[in-house]
Scaffold this motif. Structure first.
Motif: not given
Ligand SMILES: [Zn+2]
Ligand SMILES: [Zn+2]
Length: 388
Positions: A37-38, A40-46, A84-88, A102-104
């Motif tokens: 999830l971290s 996927a959301l990191g990629v989509l945010s970028t 970031v939350g899921f990464g942490l 990687i997500g963060v």
């Protein structure tokens, strides 16, 4: 068409049923759910930040017109925060920290590119674009809604979210969304212009006076009659079947499986099913209702959702109804062509919905298709192997 294959080959291809390590069911607490999830959301945010920076290149004009920028920024900020939350969380769990890192890092990249406060980039006078915004938004919505439904009411409980061929179908999903410009051009400009001779102002004025719900139902019924005719032709005409076989090569049904389509199939089908609405001059409200309904139903009928719809099964196409269409079980060959309304299959004698049963297996009968999106795009144009 599949009937012929049964006779010719007399073997039924049941497909590989092995589960690789990626397809292991995700388990709460093992870190993979939060890690993926971290990322996927990191990629989509970028990608979302890039949409803000290059709107004319990376967003869909017809969608862009309806965006509320403040809400889009809130959505982007929430995506970064959750990434970031899921990464942490992976670090707190002490598992799959690499995925979380990687997500963060991806979210930091989105932040470095401007984050939720990014300035909207310069406008270019160009007409070519990639539907990156449509890809991001539909992926978010579809994944949230359908994975939730698949988890609380699964048909195949043991099937993992990352099932075999998940990434294969994800490439189809990405391609179908990024290329929205081509589909919109063909569906809203090219094909309607070919049928402009059929426009009748009197008919359109009469149709627009009808209540919105009547317009919606009329458009739905006419669109599904066209869908039925095209779909059945693709099953019964050997040359067309080779295009449609790509869709039927799916062996694991879920919300993503419906994306596996040879590019020429949705180009033709989507344009043709929109024709009645164009000729009748349906109002924007009923049109939007039809597009949203058709889009949701397309995801739902492929989904790994085992919910019992009761009497609604006779009114609307459901997962069980369309799963039978995808089945390679002998009893299910060439049935259930309608996309929305099963009564059309009853009308033409192709309805098959045994009480409360689900099919045993899915896929094409006979020779399996090649793996890979580009190979499958080329498949209908390759010389047919001799079957003896
Ligand atoms: Zn079919
Ligand atoms: Zn399908």
């Amino acid at each position: 068409m599949q009937n012929d294959s049964v006779i010719v080959s007399s073997t039924v291809y049941s497909g590989p049923m092995t589960h690789d390590s990626q397809s292991r069911p995700l388990v709460l607490g093992d870190g993979r759910i939060s890690g993926y999830l971290s990322i996927a959301l990191g990629v989509l945010s970028t990608l979302g930040v890039l949409c803000f920076r290059f709107p004319d290149l990376l967003t869909t004009p017809s969608l862009r017109a309806g965006y509320d920028l403040d809400w889009m920024r809130i959505l982007l900020g929430a995506g970064m925060l959750f990434s970031v939350g899921f990464g942490l969380l992976t670090f707190i769990l002490g598992r799959q920290r690499k995925l979380g890192a990687i997500g963060v890092l991806l979210t930091l990249l989105a932040f470095w590119l401007g984050g939720a406060g990014v300035q909207v980039g310069p406008r270019y006078d160009i007409r070519t674009y990639i539907g990156l915004d449509w890809f991001i938004l539909d992926l978010l919505m579809s994944a949230i809604v359908f994975i939730f439904l698949e988890k609380i009411m699964p048909r195949a409980r043991e099937q993992a979210v990352l099932r075999p061929d998940f990434w294969h179908d994800a490439r189809y999903f990405a391609f179908n969304h990024l290329a929205i410009g081509i589909f919109l051009f063909v569906g809203t400009i090219l094909v309607p212009s070919l049928f402009s001779w059929s426009i009748n102002a009197g008919l359109q004025a009469w149709f627009r006076d009808l209540p919105g719900v009547v317009q919606f139902v009329t458009v739905l019924v006419l669109a599904d009659l066209i869908e039925y005719a095209i779909h059945r032709s693709m099953h019964e005409i050997p040359a067309l079947w080779r295009f449609h076989a790509v869709h039927h090569s799916v062996e694991h049904m879920d919300w993503l499986a419906g994306s596996r389509l040879h590019i020429l199939e949705p180009l033709v089908t989507r344009a043709m099913v929109m024709l009645p609405a164009f000729i009748l001059g349906a109002e924007p409200g009923p049109m939007l209702a039809y597009v949203v309904f058709a889009g949701f139903q397309a995801g739902l009928i492929h989904a790994n959702v085992g919910v019992n719809f009761g009497p609604l099964e006779h009114l609307f196409a459901t997962p069980r109804y369309h799963h039978w269409h995808h089945s390679s079980d002998r009893e299910a060959i060439d049935v259930n062509y309608a996309a929305h309304l099963p009564f059309i299959d009853r009308l033409f004698g192709t309805h098959h919905l045994p009480a409360e049963r689900w099919p045993e297996r899915y896929g094409v009968v006979g020779d399996p298709l090649p793996k890979g999106m580009l190979r499958q795009f080329a498949y209908p144009f390759r010389r047919k192997p001799k079957t003896g």
